[in-house]
Design an enzyme around this catalytic site. Sequence first.
Site, mmCIF file in Angstrom:
data_model
loop_
_atom_site.group_PDB
_atom_site.id
_atom_site.type_symbol
_atom_site.label_atom_id
_atom_site.label_comp_id
_atom_site.label_asym_id
_atom_site.label_seq_id
_atom_site.Cartn_x
_atom_site.Cartn_y
_atom_site.Cartn_z
ATOM 1 C CG ASP A 29 -2.070 0.977 1.088
ATOM 2 O OD1 ASP A 29 -3.219 0.534 0.959
ATOM 3 O OD2 ASP A 29 -1.814 2.209 1.099
ATOM 4 C CB ILE A 30 0.770 4.262 -2.149
ATOM 5 C CG1 ILE A 30 1.860 5.150 -2.712
ATOM 6 C CG2 ILE A 30 -0.485 5.052 -1.823
ATOM 7 C CD1 ILE A 30 1.518 5.738 -4.079
ATOM 8 C CG ASN A 85 -12.105 -0.316 3.929
ATOM 9 O OD1 ASN A 85 -12.426 -0.671 5.058
ATOM 10 N ND2 ASN A 85 -10.925 0.221 3.663
ATOM 11 C CG HIS A 98 -8.615 -3.056 -2.733
ATOM 12 N ND1 HIS A 98 -9.625 -2.387 -3.390
ATOM 13 C CD2 HIS A 98 -8.339 -2.329 -1.622
ATOM 14 C CE1 HIS A 98 -9.934 -1.284 -2.718
ATOM 15 N NE2 HIS A 98 -9.179 -1.228 -1.632
ATOM 16 C CG HIS A 100 -6.948 -2.869 2.978
ATOM 17 N ND1 HIS A 100 -6.241 -1.704 2.821
ATOM 18 C CD2 HIS A 100 -8.132 -2.671 2.339
ATOM 19 C CE1 HIS A 100 -6.970 -0.834 2.120
ATOM 20 N NE2 HIS A 100 -8.124 -1.402 1.831
#
Length: 111
Positions: A29-30, A85, A98, A100
């Site tokens: 993750d950025i 989410n 996606h 997490h």
Amino acid sequence: MTTIFGKIIAGEIPAEKVYEDDRILAIKDINPKAPVHILIIPKKEIPDIQSVTEEDLPLIGEVIQVAQKLAKENDILEGYRLLVNNGPLAGQSIFHLHFHLIGGSKLGPIA
Ligand code: 5GP
């Protein structure tokens, strides 16, 4: 509609890849929320959990297998979260499904 993840999967935008096969890509993750924060992304453009069909269920199983492997590799077996989410009210900002994978420190309450 292709999202930023579609562009990353297509190789049009760079990302730090930690796993890839023909159906799944995992990237760092950025904007990590914990020492380990990986996004596990089915390459198929499924917008969200509500759009998952029966035919997608094996793919979701593969996501779990990739999460298990990455959790082991990243030494976070003592505790991690694998979360989605789903929808704007839950904080979804990119409408390409996606998961997490978050861990590497003591995690706070969920909501
Ligand atoms: P969501 O809010 O949809 O559940 O999660 C989107 C996640 O994607 C966020 O945690 C955000 O930091 C991450 N993200 C957004 N844009 C990029 C990007 O260009 N590259 C990477 N690696 N992560 C991104």
